[in-house]
Design an enzyme around this catalytic site. Structure first.
Site, PDB file in Angstrom:
ATOM      1  N   HIS A 106       1.433   3.981   1.917  1.00 15.61           N
ATOM      2  CA  HIS A 106       1.997   4.750   3.033  1.00 15.61           C
ATOM      3  C   HIS A 106       3.526   4.860   2.941  1.00 15.61           C
ATOM      4  CE1 HIS A 106      -1.804   4.106   5.700  1.00 15.61           C
ATOM      5  NE2 HIS A 106      -1.909   5.148   4.890  1.00 15.61           N
ATOM      6  N   HIS A 151       0.853  -1.198   0.000  1.00 15.92           N
ATOM      7  CA  HIS A 151       0.000   0.000   0.000  1.00 15.92           C
ATOM      8  C   HIS A 151       0.881   1.236   0.000  1.00 15.92           C
ATOM      9  CE1 HIS A 151       0.819  -0.479   4.295  1.00 15.92           C
ATOM     10  NE2 HIS A 151       0.285   0.699   4.556  1.00 15.92           N
ATOM     11  N   HIS A 207      -7.334  -0.753   5.654  1.00 27.39           N
ATOM     12  CA  HIS A 207      -6.294   0.156   6.151  1.00 27.39           C
ATOM     13  C   HIS A 207      -6.130   1.296   5.137  1.00 27.39           C
ATOM     14  CE1 HIS A 207      -2.596   1.364   8.185  1.00 27.39           C
ATOM     15  NE2 HIS A 207      -1.938   1.282   7.037  1.00 27.39           N
ATOM     16  N   ASP A 264       5.888   4.838   5.094  1.00 24.12           N
ATOM     17  CA  ASP A 264       6.738   3.896   5.828  1.00 24.12           C
ATOM     18  C   ASP A 264       6.820   2.534   5.119  1.00 24.12           C
ATOM     19  OD1 ASP A 264       3.981   3.506   6.719  1.00 24.12           O
ATOM     20  OD2 ASP A 264       4.761   2.214   8.309  1.00 24.12           O
ATOM     21  N   HIS A 265       6.148   2.414   3.972  1.00 24.56           N
ATOM     22  CA  HIS A 265       6.208   1.186   3.162  1.00 24.56           C
ATOM     23  C   HIS A 265       6.805   1.413   1.774  1.00 24.56           C
ATOM     24  CE1 HIS A 265       3.557  -1.172   5.968  1.00 24.56           C
ATOM     25  NE2 HIS A 265       3.393   0.070   6.392  1.00 24.56           N
ATOM     26  N   HIS A 319       4.719  -4.739  10.763  1.00 20.61           N
ATOM     27  CA  HIS A 319       5.079  -4.045  12.018  1.00 20.61           C
ATOM     28  C   HIS A 319       5.212  -5.040  13.174  1.00 20.61           C
ATOM     29  CE1 HIS A 319       4.481   0.187  10.736  1.00 20.61           C
ATOM     30  NE2 HIS A 319       3.577  -0.327   9.913  1.00 20.61           N
ATOM     31  N   ASP A 347      -0.125  -3.919   6.264  1.00 16.07           N
ATOM     32  CA  ASP A 347      -0.795  -3.412   7.467  1.00 16.07           C
ATOM     33  C   ASP A 347      -2.259  -3.840   7.528  1.00 16.07           C
ATOM     34  OD1 ASP A 347       1.580  -2.171   8.055  1.00 16.07           O
ATOM     35  OD2 ASP A 347       0.854  -0.124   7.748  1.00 16.07           O
TER      36      ASP A 347
HETATM   37 FE    FE Z   1       2.800   0.818   8.197  1.00 16.74          FE
HETATM   38 ZN    ZN Z   2       0.172   1.687   6.535  1.00 19.53          ZN
END
Ligand code: FE
Ligand code: ZN
Length: 257
Positions: free
Chosen positions: A58, A56, A114, A60-61, A169, A131
């Site tokens: 985001h 996805h 998410h 942080d990915h 995570h 996530d």
């Molecule tokens: Fe994340």
């Molecule tokens: Zn995420």
């Protein structure tokens, strides 16, 4: 003869895992939010990157995609319906991702909730779920509805019980602590709490999990049980009409935990 597949977590930020899937000298990475730890790992182990897989959008990915591409011009797989830096292979449900260097194939599963375009990759008893499904938990609903997330989780719950679950995570201890407030007498959950405490005390990742373990312990996969329904109704002091309402109540309780 084919060398064995290895799947290793590269820690990033405070609690992200960038999964590296390796066979011989080749490797793919999943959700590289940061390029630097990935490049360090590849260089140190003399590995050749062959693909980036994103679940996805985001940061942080996906934040490391472009820096990795500068050094390794590899295909970037990701959801067609989200904006992914450097995306070369936009994916839809049931698409097949072939990674010949790793002799692996994954099928794409749509798992909105998410985020709306979130996808998971499934194949060879491996689930890469970003996530969506966490160990003993699930992702927050940033874009989707409780109904969407519940049906996404129910799809993953139907995979074979031996499927190894690689989520993005390290939230497992906090998730277990919350789950125990709902199901204090679940022996599988009590055992999981002990096992996970030992692993984390030794600084080992709690992952991968399995679908079987999630079915036995993850409250978000157990919204169809009387014990979870009763727990949610007790906390809210109201009767809940259906499984979506139970899921939604538990997700809200988790946000406040
Ligand atoms: Fe994340
Ligand atoms: Zn995420």
């Amino acid at each position: 003869m084919l060398q064995k597949i290895r799947i290793l977590p590269i820690p990033a930020f405070t609690d992200n895992y960038i999964w590296l899937i390796q066979r011989g000298h080749h490797a793919a990475v999943v959700d590289p939010g940061d390029a630097e730890p990935v490049m360090d790992y590849l260089a140190h182990h003399q590995l050749q990157l062959c693909a980036i897989l994103n679940t996805h959008h985001h940061a942080d990915h996906t934040g490391g995609n472009l820096a990795l591409l500068q050094q390794y011009p590899v295909p970037v797989y990701g959801p067609a319906n989200e904006s992914i830096p450097g995306l070369t292979h936009p994916l839809h449900e049931n698409d097949i991702v072939s990674l010949p260097e790793l002799a692996l194939e994954f099928t794409v599963i749509d798992v909105p909730g998410h985020t709306l375009g979130h996808i998971a990759y499934y194949g060879t008893d491996i689930l890469l779920c970003g996530d969506t499904l966490f160990a003993c938990g699930c992702g927050r609903l940033f874009e989707g509805t409780p109904g969407q997330m519940l049906s996404s989780l129910n799809k993953l719950a139907q995979l074979p019980t031996q499927t190894a679950v690689y989520c993005a995570h390290e939230y497992t201890l906090a998730n277990i602590a919350f789950a125990l407030t709902l199901e204090p007498n679940n022996p599988a959950l009590q055992q999981r709490a002990k096992d996970t405490q030992i692993k984390r005390a030794q600084k080992q990742p709690s992952l991968p999990s399995t679908i079987g373990l999630e079915l036995a312990t993850n409250p978000f996969l157990r919204c169809n049980t009387q014990v979870l329904r009763s727990a949610a109704e007790h906390h809210l002091n109201q009767v809940l009409p259906d499984e979506i309402a139970v899921f939604s109540a538990i997700r809200t309780l988790k946000n406040q935990f």
